[in-house]
Design a protein around this motif. Structure first.
Motif, PDB file in Angstrom:
ATOM      1  N   THR A  22     -21.147  55.234  44.726  1.00 38.45           N
ATOM      2  CA  THR A  22     -22.600  55.324  44.563  1.00 38.45           C
ATOM      3  C   THR A  22     -23.310  54.541  45.650  1.00 38.45           C
ATOM      4  O   THR A  22     -24.240  55.029  46.297  1.00 38.45           O
ATOM      5  N   LEU A  23     -22.848  53.297  45.864  1.00 37.09           N
ATOM      6  CA  LEU A  23     -23.442  52.463  46.905  1.00 37.09           C
ATOM      7  C   LEU A  23     -23.301  53.127  48.267  1.00 37.09           C
ATOM      8  O   LEU A  23     -24.258  53.171  49.047  1.00 37.09           O
ATOM      9  N   GLN A  24     -22.112  53.658  48.532  1.00 35.69           N
ATOM     10  CA  GLN A  24     -21.854  54.273  49.839  1.00 35.69           C
ATOM     11  C   GLN A  24     -22.798  55.447  50.090  1.00 35.69           C
ATOM     12  O   GLN A  24     -23.379  55.574  51.176  1.00 35.69           O
ATOM     13  N   ASN A  25     -22.985  56.283  49.085  1.00 35.54           N
ATOM     14  CA  ASN A  25     -23.844  57.454  49.243  1.00 35.54           C
ATOM     15  C   ASN A  25     -25.318  57.075  49.332  1.00 35.54           C
ATOM     16  O   ASN A  25     -26.047  57.584  50.184  1.00 35.54           O
ATOM     17  N   VAL A  26     -25.751  56.161  48.459  1.00 31.86           N
ATOM     18  CA  VAL A  26     -27.161  55.778  48.444  1.00 31.86           C
ATOM     19  C   VAL A  26     -27.523  54.975  49.688  1.00 31.86           C
ATOM     20  O   VAL A  26     -28.537  55.232  50.344  1.00 31.86           O
ATOM     21  N   ASN A  48     -24.406  65.983  45.271  1.00 38.15           N
ATOM     22  CA  ASN A  48     -23.196  65.563  45.982  1.00 38.15           C
ATOM     23  C   ASN A  48     -22.944  64.067  45.850  1.00 38.15           C
ATOM     24  O   ASN A  48     -21.798  63.622  45.902  1.00 38.15           O
ATOM     25  N   ILE A  49     -24.005  63.300  45.700  1.00 37.46           N
ATOM     26  CA  ILE A  49     -23.835  61.866  45.472  1.00 37.46           C
ATOM     27  C   ILE A  49     -23.146  61.628  44.131  1.00 37.46           C
ATOM     28  O   ILE A  49     -22.382  60.669  43.976  1.00 37.46           O
ATOM     29  N   ILE A  50     -23.381  62.517  43.168  1.00 37.66           N
ATOM     30  CA  ILE A  50     -22.667  62.454  41.894  1.00 37.66           C
ATOM     31  C   ILE A  50     -21.237  62.968  42.061  1.00 37.66           C
ATOM     32  O   ILE A  50     -20.282  62.397  41.528  1.00 37.66           O
TER      33      ILE A  50
END
Length: 398
Positions: A135-139, A317-319
């Motif tokens: 989650t951190l990586q995507n956000v 995609n973040i999910i």
């Protein structure tokens, strides 16, 4: 790894991951300003993915032998060198060369960081830690896009300068913040040899853990990566080339994705990981991501619905990404987890190679084709996800 230690890792990792994305929104501007071939928006990323694919298995193997924090440091500093070459590029050869250096070393940093989370988390914490990490990586990547887009309003050169400084600070900081994960890892029975550097050996060695379920999972990883990278790369270039928008708009769209993604992962994704069986629910997430990838094909002439489809697609995609990582980690054992995650990175890169390269090569033929490619890739992945779900259900009933 206790919560405080994990939090310290996440904070410093956020700096590294964020700065890694500063150059993406200004890449179309770099290509246009320096009169490079338009296919470079895809070819450059494909070159990076080629090297990532070739080196990820080796870095995954190396994680068994030396502390992952050391690999993060080596990979991060090498990544800096690649970005210096890329930022100074005045021709296509320098662009490709810079991206190849960046891919060879950044793959080490990403593989080691992922293995660090897997190695230092207890079985009970692993799913939650991987979800938070992804989650951190995507956000934070989306935040990096936004900042990079704003920096690009000053100049391309300034953006790359800030990026290299922060990348160096991030990987050095991680070296001092991370634990030595040696006590948490399975000790190899033999020394690392030069033959382990053979990037294609991973396919031979994969037979030690490969089964039908893993084959389906890795097929989904690779094909989805084709779609996501084709979609993302062409979108970034398309709004510059067709709508004549500045790098700031790339950043603004990514900021919207960061906000939506944070909310979605903090609620929907965490609920899916904790309260549902991800072997069953992944198919529904994949189908949900396919819908905006198809809808965008009807909105090439209007920026607002076009951008909305992009934001919805990338948010889902973040999910999807942390659930996909959890699928791999869940089926891995303590003995093969580093190799499995290294193979995961390799398949992700392999899909990225074809997605980015095809997007760049077919763009000149028809500016819409890369989006069509993305939709087809996601449609195929959704079918495989449904097959995997059905197989998993049969096995459980048996």
């Amino acid at each position: 790894m206790n919560r405080r230690q994990f939090l310290k890792f996440l904070i410093v990792y956020a700096v590294f991951s964020m700065s890694a994305n500063f150059a993406h929104p200004v890449t179309p501007t770099l290509i246009v300003e320096r009169n490079l071939d338009s296919s470079m928006f895809g070819i450059a990323l494909a070159a990076m993915f080629v090297m990532s694919f070739l080196f990820s298995p080796f870095w995954g193997k190396l994680c068994n032998y030396i502390p992952t924090k050391t690999i993060i440091l080596i990979g991060g500093l090498g990544y800096c060198v690649g970005q210096v070459i890329f930022g100074a590029a005045v021709n296509e050869a320098m662009v490709v060369g810079g991206r190849m250096v960046a891919g060879a070393f950044s793959s080490g940093a990403w593989t080691a960081a992922l293995n660090y989370v897997v190695n230092t988390s207890s079985p009970e914490e692993r799913g939650e830690h991987l979800t938070v990490y992804a989650t951190l990586q995507n956000v934070i990547s989306a935040v990096g896009y936004f900042i990079g887009g704003m920096l690009g309003l000053i100049s391309v050169e300034f953006t790359f300068t800030v990026q290299v400084i922060m990348l160096a600070a991030g990987c050095i900081g991680l070296y001092f913040v991370c634990l030595d994960d040696t006590p948490f890892k399975h000790k190899p029975e033999r020394k690392l040899t030069f033959s382990d550097a053979n990037p294609f050996k991973v396919f031979v060695e994969a037979k030690s853990f490969m089964n039908v379920n893993f084959a389906l999972i890795f097929a989904m990883v690779a094909i989805a990566a084709v779609g996501q990278n084709s979609f993302e790369q062409v979108f970034n270039y398309f709004i510059k080339d067709q709508f004549h928008l500045s790098s700031a708009y790339n950043g603004i769209f990514k900021a919207a994705i960061a906000i939506c993604g944070f909310i979605a992962n903090s609620t929907v994704c965490m609920w899916l990981v904790k309260k549902t069986n991800i072997n069953r629910t992944y198919a529904w997430v994949m189908i949900a991501a396919t819908i905006p990838a198809g809808l965008i094909l009807f909105f090439f002439g209007s920026i607002i619905p076009f951008a909305i489809c992009d934001i919805v697609f990338m948010t889902i995609n973040i999910i999807r990404n942390p659930i996909q990582q959890n699928l791999c980690a869940e089926h891995a054992s303590a003995e093969n987890s580093n190799s499995v995650m290294g193979f995961f990175q390799a398949m992700n890169s392999l899909g990225g190679i074809f997605g980015a390269a095809f997007a760049g090569l077919i763009y000149d033929t028809n500016t819409h084709y890369p989006f069509v490619l993305a939709f087809i890739a996601y449609l195929i992945t959704s079918v495989i996800a449904v097959i995997y779900r059905a197989r998993y259900a049969r096995e459980n009933r048996a």
